[in-house]
Enzyme design. Structure first.
Site, short mmCIF file in Angstrom:
data_model
loop_
_atom_site.label_atom_id
_atom_site.label_comp_id
_atom_site.label_asym_id
_atom_site.label_seq_id
_atom_site.Cartn_x
_atom_site.Cartn_y
_atom_site.Cartn_z
N LYS A 274 0.83 -1.23 0.00
CA LYS A 274 0.00 0.00 0.00
C LYS A 274 0.86 1.26 0.00
O LYS A 274 0.75 2.12 0.87
CB LYS A 274 -0.98 -0.02 1.17
CG LYS A 274 -1.90 -1.25 1.11
CD LYS A 274 -2.92 -1.29 2.20
CE LYS A 274 -3.80 -2.52 2.11
NZ LYS A 274 -3.12 -3.80 2.41
O1 LIG Z 1 -9.22 -3.95 1.48
C1 LIG Z 1 -8.31 -4.67 1.89
C2 LIG Z 1 -7.01 -4.56 1.44
C3 LIG Z 1 -6.07 -5.42 1.90
N1 LIG Z 1 -6.38 -6.38 2.80
C4 LIG Z 1 -5.30 -7.31 3.23
O2 LIG Z 1 -5.63 -8.62 2.75
C5 LIG Z 1 -5.32 -9.60 3.74
C6 LIG Z 1 -6.58 -10.24 4.25
O3 LIG Z 1 -6.28 -11.19 5.25
P1 LIG Z 1 -7.35 -12.21 5.89
O4 LIG Z 1 -6.58 -12.88 6.97
O5 LIG Z 1 -7.79 -13.16 4.80
O6 LIG Z 1 -8.47 -11.39 6.40
C7 LIG Z 1 -4.53 -8.84 4.81
O7 LIG Z 1 -3.17 -8.84 4.45
C8 LIG Z 1 -5.10 -7.45 4.72
O8 LIG Z 1 -4.22 -6.47 5.21
C9 LIG Z 1 -7.66 -6.49 3.26
O9 LIG Z 1 -8.00 -7.36 4.08
N2 LIG Z 1 -8.60 -5.63 2.78
#
Ligand SMILES: O=c1ccn([C@@H]2O[C@H](COP(=O)(O)O)[C@@H](O)[C@H]2O)c(=O)[nH]1
Length: 269
Positions: A96
């Site tokens: 990001k």
């Molecule tokens: O909108 C967003 C952008 C980034 N993320 C990132 O994706 C993963 C989600 O992890 P889970 O454990 O499957 O929930 C994580 O790295 C977030 O920082 C997001 O969730 N939403």
């Protein structure tokens, strides 16, 4: 990697799963803590057990930066391991980034040249001159945050700006950027009901969709509104897969979780 190569891999594996490598030393199996590099040992085991079920891996850099130099080294070892052993896999640095032009160029060099990721996530808030430096890199992809999965997305992203909500402005304006064909967009799985309108603006772009699994997003809903003729989706799950178990067979358990998602996806490919 080109988009055509990514699409071909999706068809071959019948999968558009992206596995998030968000390594938290408090959550990995205890026996790995004895390893010289527990983060890399964990990633290697997960990758070796799941690479045939997914088309992308997404380490979120926060989980590496949190451990200082050791974390950054583990990230470097992970991307080198992926590129050497599984070059067909699309890699995403979820970092990001985005800043004034010359700084963005350095961020792009860090992730595309030094670490050799295929893509990096970028915040669009600073506009055209903060995004275009990333788009100068051939066969690399810039994944712009559009409509994120968290509750805070409603603070700004869905607010009206002139005729459109802000996230729609991001989609429309970014299409005018130089080399915009290298853009992909983040849309949270928890916002599936927005996907039909998003597809009207960007019918052909790939979307990175985090938020299934731990955040409760629904795969079927995302597919119903988000798929395009080239699939056009990379659906990410991190915690829901990699922390399936803390036991000796944690990687095999993670593979079972990934396989269940891949099976669901195969109906759409
Ligand atoms: O909108 C967003 C952008 C980034 N993320 C990132 O994706 C993963 C989600 O992890 P889970 O454990 O499957 O929930 C994580 O790295 C977030 O920082 C997001 O969730 N939403």
């Amino acid at each position: 990697m080109t988009t055509a190569q990514l699409v071909s891999e999706i068809k071959k594996k019948q999968s558009f799963l992206c596995i998030g490598l968000d390594v938290d030393l408090n959550k990995i199996p205890e026996h790995l803590l004895k390893e010289e590099d527990p983060i890399f040992a964990f990633n290697k085991a997960i990758i070796d057990a799941t690479h045939h079920l997914c088309v992308a891996y997404k380490p979120n850099t926060a989980f590496y930066e949190a451990y200082g130099i050791k974390g950054w080294k583990a990230l470097e070892k992970t991307i080198i391991y992926l590129n050497k052993n599984y070059p067909e896999i699309f890699t995403i640095a979820d970092a990001k980034r985005g800043d004034i032009g010359n700084t963005s160029t350095m961020y792009a060099k860090a992730f595309f040249e030094d670490l050799a990721f295929d893509s990096v996530t970028v915040a669009p808030y600073m506009g055209k001159d903060s995004v275009e430096p990333f788009l100068e890199f051939k066969n690399k992809h810039t994944i712009l945050l559009a409509l994120t999965s968290n509750q805070g997305a409603f603070d700004f992203q869905t607010k009206q700006v002139g005729e459109n909500e802000l996230y729609k402005e991001v989609l429309k304006v970014s299409k005018t950027y130089k080399n915009s064909e290298s853009l992909m967009y983040v849309v949270g799985a928890t916002k599936a009901e927005y996907l039909a309108e998003i597809r009207e603006i960007i019918p052909d772009s790939f979307l990175l969709v985090p938020g299934v699994g731990a955040q409760g997003g629904n795969l079927q809903e995302v597919c119903k509104f988000g798929l395009n003729s080239q699939i056009g989706l990379l659906i990410n799950s991190s915690r829901g897969i990699i922390y399936a178990s803390r036991g000796e067979y944690f990687a095999e358990e993670a593979a079972l979780k990934a396989e269940a998602i891949q099976k669901e996806m195969s109906a759409f490919v």
